[in-house]
Design a protein around this motif. Structure first.
Motif, PDB file in Angstrom:
ATOM      1  N   THR B 431      50.981 -42.603  18.380  1.00  0.00           N
ATOM      2  CA  THR B 431      50.713 -43.849  19.032  1.00  0.00           C
ATOM      3  C   THR B 431      50.835 -43.912  20.496  1.00  0.00           C
ATOM      4  O   THR B 431      50.070 -44.567  21.242  1.00  0.00           O
ATOM      5  N   VAL B 432      51.550 -42.845  21.229  1.00  0.00           N
ATOM      6  CA  VAL B 432      51.668 -42.850  22.443  1.00  0.00           C
ATOM      7  C   VAL B 432      50.227 -42.301  23.136  1.00  0.00           C
ATOM      8  O   VAL B 432      49.867 -43.213  24.164  1.00  0.00           O
ATOM      9  N   THR B 433      49.990 -41.462  22.293  1.00  0.00           N
ATOM     10  CA  THR B 433      48.506 -40.659  23.186  1.00  0.00           C
ATOM     11  C   THR B 433      47.496 -41.905  22.730  1.00  0.00           C
ATOM     12  O   THR B 433      46.810 -42.180  23.729  1.00  0.00           O
ATOM     13  N   SER B 434      47.523 -42.475  21.764  1.00  0.00           N
ATOM     14  CA  SER B 434      46.498 -43.548  21.383  1.00  0.00           C
ATOM     15  C   SER B 434      46.385 -44.687  22.319  1.00  0.00           C
ATOM     16  O   SER B 434      45.445 -45.204  22.921  1.00  0.00           O
ATOM     17  N   TRP B 435      47.690 -45.172  22.690  1.00  0.00           N
ATOM     18  CA  TRP B 435      47.964 -46.201  23.678  1.00  0.00           C
ATOM     19  C   TRP B 435      47.276 -45.891  24.994  1.00  0.00           C
ATOM     20  O   TRP B 435      46.493 -46.497  25.776  1.00  0.00           O
ATOM     21  N   LEU B 436      47.644 -44.591  25.498  1.00  0.00           N
ATOM     22  CA  LEU B 436      47.118 -43.953  26.763  1.00  0.00           C
ATOM     23  C   LEU B 436      45.666 -44.053  26.813  1.00  0.00           C
ATOM     24  O   LEU B 436      45.122 -44.474  27.670  1.00  0.00           O
ATOM     25  N   GLU B 437      45.061 -43.724  25.773  1.00  0.00           N
ATOM     26  CA  GLU B 437      43.703 -43.434  25.630  1.00  0.00           C
ATOM     27  C   GLU B 437      42.795 -44.643  25.849  1.00  0.00           C
ATOM     28  O   GLU B 437      41.988 -44.861  26.453  1.00  0.00           O
ATOM     29  N   ALA B 438      43.541 -45.523  25.129  1.00  0.00           N
ATOM     30  CA  ALA B 438      42.961 -47.145  25.113  1.00  0.00           C
ATOM     31  C   ALA B 438      42.985 -47.665  26.171  1.00  0.00           C
ATOM     32  O   ALA B 438      41.866 -48.384  26.826  1.00  0.00           O
ATOM     33  N   ASN B 439      44.162 -47.563  27.069  1.00  0.00           N
ATOM     34  CA  ASN B 439      44.176 -48.321  28.609  1.00  0.00           C
ATOM     35  C   ASN B 439      43.187 -47.289  29.476  1.00  0.00           C
ATOM     36  O   ASN B 439      42.807 -48.021  30.222  1.00  0.00           O
ATOM     37  N   GLU B 440      43.347 -46.234  29.383  1.00  0.00           N
ATOM     38  CA  GLU B 440      41.934 -45.325  29.980  1.00  0.00           C
ATOM     39  C   GLU B 440      40.780 -45.880  29.959  1.00  0.00           C
ATOM     40  O   GLU B 440      40.169 -46.258  30.894  1.00  0.00           O
TER      41      GLU B 440
END
Lengths: 235, 1039
Positions: B431-440
């Motif tokens: 979830t952490v990775t996914s959150w960072l990617e989406a924000n990116e």
């Protein structure tokens, strides 16, 4: 009081009851369980549909069956204490009046003593108090018919004997076996009531009636063949 | 009776030597006693660890965070020019609607709402094609309406569904940290957000809403209806219609902002007839008509939502997790064209609920953002795309914005949750990775020049992926049974059961002789096992708490069993040998097996009555067979008293929901109240009059009504019970506001003081009396008429347990004799002061009806003790088992059931005005398990009742009786735990099996603690005081 002084009661009707040896007695004694169970099975459907009227209608039949069983098969009252059963049996078969009167008395006692007592017992066990009174009364009557007429007939009304019967000290025979079987059967018959199977036959008091009839027959057969002479030994 | 006559025949040895001897014996007794208590505490520790292990794997728990989302504080910078903080414009996102009509049709299954063309050979059912308006509008007016399958998270019960539909979170068994007492939702939710936004909310229909959200609805417009009568199809629906339609017209249409209508007819038709029935067709047609009329009446700024909270199975029932039960329908409608589709093919609603479903929690952010509210703090749902894509189906920017907001709120929740309860880093990594990617992707697209729909679509997909991933993680976090932990707990429970079984029924000699060795090994094993477990968990990276606990309890049990093995010449395999043993074993077994069926668990109270009457009947039969006429009469009378008391007590009932409609509650004034009826207030007075009198009678019979017994039973107990009775009258006056002229504070203070007085009497005066009492004897000296021989005979030969004359004549010269009144029951009457002390406190904490039944329980206990005595069953498992059955039975008769809902929380306020720790929880425990506590405290009396004062091995007998008592509860705990684990996917898990399992493990721990500390602990003073007078029995040296 003290445990060491505790002994069985003084009077001891301590031999299992023997069925009269005549062929007709033997025949009816064997026929008796078939008739009992057959009557119930034959009427089971109506019993489920209309318990009160069915139980009421069946009561005289069962009473008659029990009366015939007493008259035809059991040694007459008082014969156990004296002499040998064989001799008594031969003599008694001629004396029909001497058997009908005690049978009648046994049935009267069953109706006016056993049935009310068993009604109270059923209520104690959790039978409905404010509804289904007729159901419970008739159940008590049938239970009384299955458990006590033959006991009154065979054992008479000696207080000490009845203390022994109540505390299961007398030896098991087919008479006592039928009583015990009916009681245990009724007890077991109560178990399926709470299950949520929504079956028509789960209604009060069908399972108990079924259980006690089956129990009476099994108890009678077991008392006659398997456990004859065995004692329960509570204490 | 074992011994009613005895003589003190000690040779007149040197006084000093005797004294020293006694002192040594007393010290020896104290040491032995302390070790026995410690051994029972060790058993408690074993059970506690076992319960911890099982529950940590079985009870799914979620921490409820109290945080609220605030209108002016969006979880992330908006970056779209919208100013946050205004309810007028929309808090975090521009709002679409001012008003909403939310229609909840209970059990609206998805396939009820879509047209059905029977394939070749297939049948149409009655529920098909009856409700068409939802489908038709979404097909013909796609910009005004859409219909989608709406998937519920099990359990599919209305209460749990309403929680999810308003908070946006997942159901677990325990929402730790939430208010256990009430059902009110105390985490952030839509209704509260609407209320804070100043919206006027009207609620009509199922009253569950009112218990979940008390005080949030407009009083004069709302109308709740009871939801219990499932045979009634129309009352609620017609009531909702009668109140709803006037709301949609002038003049009432201006008086509310949100109207919630909860229809129950479809659900009830399902329960009563099943879905395939003409009644269901009629009901669905009626609903169709209702929706049509609402569509006609609402205005342009109103959002109309129709949804089901769950579906129903083929029989029309629900609660479980089958497909048909979780598949509900969701339909949204508006007169403005606001809805869109991301794909033109989506205009036609899915043919089955397997295609394009949304989660029920998705409603929460959707509705919040459409109405301009902040997304509730604990929400895990994601916005529904149709509501934000706009009619053209191209506005991915809007979709990306709402998804970014919701994701950010979820991320904020994530952070807060992780602060309070540690989350497994490996689990949340995706979830952490996914959150960072989406924000990116978001910042990349917003800063780039080409802001195409496709770019925004990618951003939206990123946030959507994050939310899906996050939901998956939390689902597995909250909804997974840990089978390893559960197995470890079960093994420990079974092992402890074996230890108790051997200790209670397997040791042929005095168990207290073997106790020190068992205790030593047990403690050593526990410590070694704990260290071992800690080491293993550190080395193999296993969960520390579980492995350490399991190591401790496993090695502890094995070590204790090894102690039994080394003493094997005096240990046998426990099995029933007597009629009584079989009776106890079979009854316990029957109950345990029955707990695997929900019907038997639901009707447990009736089964216990049945078993108790069986036991009573057997007592009666055994007494009838006694040789001694006095014994027989006394035994029969006590058996009859027990039978009648039990049946009378059975009339006190508090029915659980599942027992309806064949059960009628009598515990309170009515089925809907939790206050006592007026006539019930007289019960405590009757108890105060009769109970001490009955106890006095039994003490008088053996001439033990002396000294402290007179003080306690004759005076203090009576006084205490009288104050108790007055307390409950004052309480009723306070509740019922009988004296409106009196300040409320006066009565509240008065009742608290009264209760505190009673507790002070019980625990200060009572324990004082118990600890310092001398044996309840009277010694008289009389001139001896006969020659100096030693005699003992009954004073009143006509009576069974008459006092006994004992002539003591050490030397022939003085012709006097000592008469000891009360010799026959020295131990029993002395110890029984302890239950007599406790009964006062226990009675105070019960409702008036419960006081009557608990008093009957006390009488039954004495009856049983007497029957056990005349039949000489004091070493049989009969007494302890019967006491356990009795305690369980009276648990139900004091107004409880094996469900959380019947816990009497008010008990905490009996002696207190405010919540105080640790007293309030303690009071609730004593109220809930009062009957079991009383019976456990009475257990030592079985071994002590009417025994010779100098009988050796008494402590061992007490220990064995208590262990047998615990055996029953341990067996029930093992059975219910195994069955709950086995049936963990059963429909009735949360309603029936899990509450029963929780109850049995709690009872087990409570009884174990009370049995060790209060009961066996209390034996110390009674035996010390008796043996100080009569001398210590010869110490049998176990060589």
């Amino acid at each position: 009081m003290s445990s060491t002084t505790k002994a069985p009661l003084a009077v001891q009707p301590n031999k299992p009851i023997e069925i009269l040896p005549s062929p007709s007695s033997q025949l009816f004694s064997n026929l008796h369980p078939i008739l009992l169970l057959g009557t119930l099975l034959f009427n089971f459907k109506t019993l489920v549909n209309d318990p009160v009227n069915t139980l009421l209608g069946l009561a005289p039949t069962i009473a008659l069956l029990q009366a015939f069983y007493c008259i035809l098969c059991l040694p007459p009252p008082g014969s156990q204490a004296k002499g040998s059963a064989k001799k008594k049996g031969a003599k008694a078969s001629s004396d029909l009046a001497g058997r009908i009167v005690p049978t009648f008395l046994s049935l009267l006692l069953t109706l006016f003593l056993s049935a009310p007592a068993l009604y109270i017992l059923l209520i104690l066990f959790g039978a409905p108090l404010t509804t289904h009174q007729l159901h419970t009364i008739l159940l008590a009557l049938h239970l009384a018919l299955l458990t006590t007429p033959h006991l009154y007939y065979a054992h008479g009304l000696v207080k000490e004997t009845w203390f022994q019967i109540a505390s299961l000290q007398i030896p098991v025979d087919e008479v006592f076996g039928m009583t015990l079987g009916a009681c245990v059967g009724a007890w077991v018959g109560a178990i399926p009531i709470p299950l949520d199977w929504d079956r028509e036959w789960q209604k009060w008091p069908v399972t108990i009636v079924g259980g006690m009839y089956a129990g009476a027959v099994v108890g009678k057969l077991a008392g006659a063949w398997v456990f004859r002479g065995w004692r329960v030994k509570i204490s | 009776m074992e011994d009613d006559a005895g003589a003190v025949t000690r040779p007149r040895a040197a006084q000093g030597e005797v004294k020293a001897d006694r002192k040594r014996s007393a010290i020896h007794f104290k040491a032995q006693h302390a070790l026995v208590v410690a051994f029972f505490l060790l058993l408690f520790v074993f059970h506690a660890l076992a319960v911890y292990l099982f529950c940590s794997g079985f009870l799914l728990s979620r921490l409820v965070l109290q945080d609220r989302s605030e209108c002016p504080l969006p979880p992330i910078g908006l970056g779209d020019g919208h100013t946050p903080g205004s309810y007028e414009l929309g808090c975090w996102h521009p709002k679409t609607f001012d008003k909403a009509v939310i229609i909840l049709v209970d059990a609206l299954r998805y396939d009820f709402t879509v047209p059905f063309t029977p394939a070749q050979g297939a049948d149409t059912f009655h529920f098909h094609n009856a409700l068409s308006v939802l489908y038709d509008t979404s097909v013909h007016h796609p910009a005004n309406a859409f219909l989608r399958p709406f998937i519920a998270d099990p359990p599919t019960t209305t209460l749990q569904r309403l929680k999810a539909l308003t908070t946006g979170t997942l159901p677990t068994f325990i929402d730790a940290g939430s208010n256990f007492a009430g059902t009110a939702i105390d985490e952030d939710n839509l209704i509260e957000q609407l209320h804070r936004a100043g919206k006027k909310i009207v609620h009509l229909g199922d009253d569950t809403w009112h218990s979940l959200f008390p005080g949030f609805f407009e009083r004069n417009l709302s109308q709740p209806y009871h939801s219990f009568d499932t045979r009634d199809l129309h009352t609620v629906d017609n009531g909702v219609n009668d109140h709803l339609f006037p709301l949609l017209e002038q003049p009432q249409s201006g008086q509310w902002d949100v109207a919630i209508g909860h229809y129950l007819g479809v659900d009830h038709a399902g329960h009563r007839y099943g879905p395939d029935h003409p009644e269901m067709t009629a009901k669905l047609r009626q609903m169709d008509d209702v929706f049509q009329r609402i569509i006609d009446l609402i205005d342009d700024t109103t959002l109309l939502i129709v949804m089901g909270d769950h579906g129903m199975d083929t029989k029309g029932d629900h609660g479980g997790e089958s497909d048909l039960e979780v598949e509900a329908a969701l339909w949204m409608y508006s007169k403005q064209p606001v809805f869109g589709r991301t794909n033109p093919a989506f205009v036609t609603p899915p043919a089955t609920a397997k295609e394009r479903p949304v989660n029920q929690i998705d409603l929460v952010p959707t509705l919040a953002l459409l109405m301009g509210l902040p997304v509730p703090f604990n929400n895990l749902g994601q916005p529904i795309e149709e509501a934000f894509i706009k009619p053209a189906g191209k506005n991915y920017l809007n979709l990306a914005q709402v998804n970014r907001l919701t994701s950010a709120q979820i991320q904020r929740y994530h952070t807060e949750y992780a602060k309070v309860r540690s989350l497994d880093a490996r689990m949340i990594a995706p979830t952490v990775t996914s959150w960072l990617e989406a924000n990116e992707a978001w910042s990349r697209t917003s800063s780039s020049a080409a802001k195409t729909a496709d770019a925004w679509k990618e951003v939206f997909n990123g946030f959507a992926a994050y939310q899906t991933e996050n939901l998956r993680v939390f689902k597995s976090l909250w909804a997974r049974f840990d089978l390893n932990s559960m197995s470890m707990g079960t093994v420990a429970l079974v092992g402890t059961f074996a230890v108790i079984c051997f200790y209670a029924q397997g040791i042929v000699t005095d168990p207290s002789e073997l106790t020190p060795a068992l205790l030593l090994r047990g403690v050593a094993g526990t410590v070694v096992g704990g260290v071992l477990g800690a080491g293993v968990s550190a080395a193999a990276e296993l969960p520390f708490n579980q492995i350490t606990a399991f190591g401790a309890v496993l090695v502890g049990i094995i070590a204790t069993l090894s102690g039994l093995w080394s003493g094997r010449e005096v240990v046998r395999i426990p099995r029933p040998t007597t009629f009584w043993g079989w009776l106890c074993t079979l009854s316990t077994l029957l109950l345990c097996v029955g707990f695997a069926a929900n019907s038997f668990t639901i009707w447990e109270d009736e089964q216990l009555l049945f078993l108790l009457i069986t036991f009573g009947l057997v007592m009666l039969m055994a007494s009838l067979g006694l040789a001694d006429a006095q014994d027989r009469t006394f035994g029969v009378i006590n058996s009859l008293s027990f039978l009648v008391a039990t049946r009378v007590a059975s009339l006190s009932r508090l029915c659980r929901e599942e027992q309806e409609p064949t059960c009628r509650s009598t515990y309170y004034a009515s089925a809907m109240s939790s206050t006592s009826a007026g006539w019930q207030l007289s019960i405590p007075f009757l108890v105060a009059l009769i109970l001490p009198e009955v106890m006095k009678y039994f003490y008088m019979r053996t001439r033990n009504y002396q000294g402290s017994a007179v003080i306690w039973i004759g005076i203090i107990l009576r006084l205490g019970l009288l104050i108790t009775a007055v307390f409950w009258v004052v309480d009723a006056a306070d509740d019922g506001n009988w004296y409106p002229q009196m300040a409320e504070e006066t009565l509240t203070t008065a009742r608290a003081y009264l209760a505190q007085t009673v507790l002070a009497l019980a625990f200060a005066a009572g324990y004082g009396t118990y600890v310092w009492a001398s044996p309840l004897l009277l010694v008289r000296t009389e001139e001896a008429k006969s020659a100096p021989t030693m005699t003992s005979k009954s004073l009143e030969p006509a009576k069974a347990n008459a006092p006994v004359l004992t002539a003591i004549n050490g030397s022939p010269q003085p012709r006097t004799k000592l008469i000891i009144l009360g010799y026959a029951n020295t131990h029993g009457s002395r110890y029984f002061l302890l239950p007599a002390v406790w009964v006062l406190a226990l009675l105070l904490l019960q409702k008036p009806m419960g006081q009557g039944t608990l008093a009957l329980c006390m009488v039954s206990i004495i009856n049983i003790l007497e029957v056990i005595d005349v039949n000489n069953l004091r070493r049989s498992p009969f007494g302890p088992t019967l006491f356990a059955l009795l305690g369980s039975f009276y648990f139900f008769k004091t107004g409880h059931q094996a469900v959380l809902a019947t816990i009497q929380w008010e008990a905490a306020y009996i002696p207190l005005k405010t919540l105080q720790y640790p007293w309030s929880p303690l009071l609730i425990v004593i109220n809930t398990f009062g009957a079991q506590i009383l019976c456990a405290i009475a257990v030592p009396a079985i071994a002590l009742w009417k025994v010779k004062p100098s009988l050796p091995g008494l402590l061992g007998r007490v220990a064995s009786a208590m262990a047998t008592h615990l055996l029953f509860y341990a067996a029930v705990a093992v059975a219910t735990v195994v069955e709950a684990a086995w049936l963990r996917r059963h429909l009735m898990l949360y309603r029936v099996f899990m509450p029963r399992m929780l109850m049995s493990i709690t009872v087990l721990l409570v009884v174990e603690l009370v049995g060790a500390v209060v009961a066996i602990g209390g034996v110390r003073w009674s035996m010390l005081s008796v043996c100080e007078v009569f001398g210590w029995p010869e110490v049998v040296n176990a060589s």
